[in-house]
Design an enzyme around this catalytic site. Structure first.
Site, PDB file in Angstrom:
ATOM      1  N   ARG A  57       0.830  -1.207   0.000  1.00  0.00           N
ATOM      2  CA  ARG A  57       0.000   0.000   0.000  1.00  0.00           C
ATOM      3  C   ARG A  57       0.860   1.252   0.000  1.00  0.00           C
ATOM      4  O   ARG A  57       0.539   2.263  -0.599  1.00  0.00           O
ATOM      5  CB  ARG A  57      -0.942  -0.006   1.229  1.00  0.00           C
ATOM      6  CG  ARG A  57      -1.653   1.324   1.448  1.00  0.00           C
ATOM      7  CD  ARG A  57      -2.835   1.253   2.421  1.00  0.00           C
ATOM      8  NE  ARG A  57      -2.656   0.312   3.496  1.00  0.00           N
ATOM      9  CZ  ARG A  57      -1.885   0.507   4.585  1.00  0.00           C
ATOM     10  NH1 ARG A  57      -1.195   1.624   4.704  1.00  0.00           N
ATOM     11  NH2 ARG A  57      -1.801  -0.413   5.513  1.00  0.00           N
ATOM     12  N   TYR A 109     -18.256  16.322 -13.467  1.00  0.00           N
ATOM     13  CA  TYR A 109     -18.643  14.916 -13.516  1.00  0.00           C
ATOM     14  C   TYR A 109     -19.640  14.625 -12.391  1.00  0.00           C
ATOM     15  O   TYR A 109     -19.430  15.045 -11.249  1.00  0.00           O
ATOM     16  CB  TYR A 109     -17.362  14.089 -13.363  1.00  0.00           C
ATOM     17  CG  TYR A 109     -17.564  12.603 -13.378  1.00  0.00           C
ATOM     18  CD1 TYR A 109     -17.859  11.929 -14.552  1.00  0.00           C
ATOM     19  CD2 TYR A 109     -17.451  11.864 -12.205  1.00  0.00           C
ATOM     20  CE1 TYR A 109     -18.039  10.564 -14.563  1.00  0.00           C
ATOM     21  CE2 TYR A 109     -17.626  10.497 -12.210  1.00  0.00           C
ATOM     22  CZ  TYR A 109     -17.929   9.853 -13.388  1.00  0.00           C
ATOM     23  OH  TYR A 109     -18.104   8.507 -13.387  1.00  0.00           O
ATOM     24  N   ASP A 180      -9.415  18.969 -12.731  1.00  0.00           N
ATOM     25  CA  ASP A 180      -9.601  17.630 -13.288  1.00  0.00           C
ATOM     26  C   ASP A 180      -9.262  17.719 -14.782  1.00  0.00           C
ATOM     27  O   ASP A 180      -9.945  18.389 -15.547  1.00  0.00           O
ATOM     28  CB  ASP A 180     -11.070  17.231 -13.062  1.00  0.00           C
ATOM     29  CG  ASP A 180     -11.416  15.852 -13.618  1.00  0.00           C
ATOM     30  OD1 ASP A 180     -10.721  15.388 -14.539  1.00  0.00           O
ATOM     31  OD2 ASP A 180     -12.400  15.260 -13.142  1.00  0.00           O
ATOM     32  N   LYS A 205     -10.109   6.864 -18.328  1.00  0.00           N
ATOM     33  CA  LYS A 205     -10.550   7.406 -19.611  1.00  0.00           C
ATOM     34  C   LYS A 205      -9.390   7.404 -20.613  1.00  0.00           C
ATOM     35  O   LYS A 205      -8.843   6.352 -20.872  1.00  0.00           O
ATOM     36  CB  LYS A 205     -11.152   8.797 -19.388  1.00  0.00           C
ATOM     37  CG  LYS A 205     -12.134   8.845 -18.197  1.00  0.00           C
ATOM     38  CD  LYS A 205     -13.331   7.938 -18.343  1.00  0.00           C
ATOM     39  CE  LYS A 205     -14.109   7.725 -17.045  1.00  0.00           C
ATOM     40  NZ  LYS A 205     -14.485   8.920 -16.315  1.00  0.00           N
TER      41      LYS A 205
HETATM   42  C1  PLP Z   1     -14.864   9.305 -15.041  1.00  0.00           C
HETATM   43  C2  PLP Z   1     -14.525  10.620 -14.516  1.00  0.00           C
HETATM   44  C3  PLP Z   1     -14.221  10.814 -13.154  1.00  0.00           C
HETATM   45  C4  PLP Z   1     -14.292   9.678 -12.151  1.00  0.00           C
HETATM   46  O1  PLP Z   1     -13.288   8.739 -12.388  1.00  0.00           O
HETATM   47  P1  PLP Z   1     -13.444   7.158 -12.056  1.00  0.00           P
HETATM   48  O2  PLP Z   1     -12.162   6.617 -12.565  1.00  0.00           O
HETATM   49  O3  PLP Z   1     -14.657   6.668 -12.761  1.00  0.00           O
HETATM   50  O4  PLP Z   1     -13.589   7.063 -10.562  1.00  0.00           O
HETATM   51  C5  PLP Z   1     -13.888  12.079 -12.749  1.00  0.00           C
HETATM   52  N1  PLP Z   1     -13.852  13.116 -13.613  1.00  0.00           N
HETATM   53  C6  PLP Z   1     -14.125  12.964 -14.920  1.00  0.00           C
HETATM   54  C7  PLP Z   1     -14.059  14.138 -15.828  1.00  0.00           C
HETATM   55  C8  PLP Z   1     -14.478  11.722 -15.414  1.00  0.00           C
HETATM   56  O5  PLP Z   1     -14.773  11.587 -16.710  1.00  0.00           O
END
Ligand code: PLP
Length: 390
Positions: A57, A109, A180, A205
């Site tokens: 971890r 999101y 983000d 993504k």
């Molecule tokens: C999918 C997504 C998240 C969340 O990520 P996970 O890997 O599904 O937990 C956060 N921000 C954006 C812009 C996303 O597309």
């Protein structure tokens, strides 16, 4: 084209970083060209308290290589990986204290919105929302404001926020600025160079890009924040598996190649749809028709495969259209090789109340598209057929 179409220049040496950064084969016992997957939960110590790695971890060689690659791509000193994008944001919440106030962009999101509103608030963190304009953030700053959190471009309405303007305002008030960067990745946008304090990713993504891994990351250049993030990674334990880290490491080697194709395909498709009589409006930051196209060029090096369209019609029209597609799978994720399509009101934004959705323009005729890397003629033919059915 040498000026990158008016956008910021593309980052130099990006794919060399992906393939070589922290990946010298001589560091491994068999001089493996590919970073080995170190599947072990614990490590034998030389003497009590003397070790290179201690416990999975806290640190793992495969994860560490990935963290170094992602940090380098974002021009950051520190990188940390998590078991999901939301796991990374959970860790960001850990940077705050009970009684702190944070301001989140209103169009983020759905899961991010839910995490802040339904979880962070339980731990005494006050959350308010702003529309992305620098003034809308500044108006809400209070003595206990500690963090601003944005996405740019946003999901699904493709709004941008001016990263440099928010940075300089946030610095004046000594407020941490977190962004983000999932939609553009460091290949197309490097917010730390524009002054942001922390960059967050859903590696699920584009970064992994093959629709088979859930993971997240945080990067920063700030020594204190870097130290805190590593402490929280260890203390909160939202860590990924070495196998998943290896998969993302493999995927990053083709990130630039994939994104170029995503960008090219999305532009061709968006331009096609812009002229189609059954489309009311196309929202794509790479098109001159986007109200913030100039800002997109000033702060990024391109745009990915993400865009949205308003169909002329209602919920039934949208459903019929979505059902008639062959290659665009109805799905709530994005950034994979496969084209995906979503109706945000029923899929990705159900946790956002209807009045707020209406305010943001997230209506039943708004379709979000994640253009894959298939051959674009096939994608156009697919869209044309489905539009003919409505
Ligand atoms: C999918 C997504 C998240 C969340 O990520 P996970 O890997 O599904 O937990 C956060 N921000 C954006 C812009 C996303 O597309």
């Amino acid at each position: 084209m040498t000026d990158n179409d008016g956008y910021l220049p593309l980052p130099k040496g990006f794919t060399t970083i992906a393939i070589h950064e922290a990946q010298d084969p001589e560091q491994w016992s068999h001089h493996e060209i590919v970073t080995p997957i170190t599947m072990t939960s614990t490590f034998k110590q030389d003497e009590p308290g003397v070790f290179k790695y201690q416990y999975g971890r806290i640190g793992n060689p495969t994860r560490e290589v990935l963290e170094k690659v992602i940090a380098k791509m974002e021009c950051a000193k520190y990188g940390a990986c998590f078991s999901s994008g939301l796991g990374a944001i959970t860790t960001v919440i850990g940077l705050l204290e009970n009684g702190d106030h944070m301001i989140c962009m209103d169009d983020v999101y759905g899961g991010t919105n839910r995490l802040f509103l339904q979880i962070a608030t339980k731990f005494g963190i006050e959350v308010t929302f702003a529309d992305g304009d620098v003034d809308s953030f500044e108006r809400q700053i209070k003595p206990n404001t500690k963090m601003i959190f944005v996405e740019s471009p946003t999901n699904p309405t493709m709004r941008l926020c001016d990263i440099k303007a928010i940075t300089s305002m946030a610095k004046r008030y000594k407020v941490m600025f977190v962004i983000d960067n999932t939609f553009l990745t460091p290949y197309y946008q490097r917010p730390l160079l524009l002054g942001a304090d922390v960059v967050m990713h859903s590696l699920t993504k584009y970064m992994n890009g093959h629709s088979d891994i859930i993971m997240g990351a945080l990067v920063t250049n700030d020594d204190k924040l870097g130290e805190k993030i590593y402490f929280l990674q260890k203390a909160m334990g939202v860590v990924p598996s070495p196998f998943d880290c290896s998969q993302v490491l493999r995927s990053l080697k083709t990130l630039a190649l994939r994104l170029k194709k995503h960008q090219a395909n999305s532009l061709v498709l968006a331009k096609y749809l812009e002229t189609h009589p059954k489309i009311e409006r196309v929202l794509h930051p790479g098109l001159p028709s986007h109200p913030q196209h100039e800002l997109a060029k000033r702060q990024s090096s391109g745009h990915s495969g993400m865009f949205s369209v308003y169909l002329k019609g209602d919920l039934e029209t949208s459903k019929k259209f979505l059902k008639s597609l062959k290659y665009f799978a109805l799905g709530g994720s994005l950034g994979g090789a496969e084209s995906l399509i979503a109706l945000s009101t029923k899929m990705t934004h159900t946790s956002v109340p209807k009045d707020q959705r209406d305010k943001l323009g997230i209506t039943d005729n708004l379709i979000r598209i994640s253009v894959g890397i298939e051959d674009v003629e096939d994608l156009i033919a697919d869209m044309k057929y489905a539009l003919d059915q409505i």
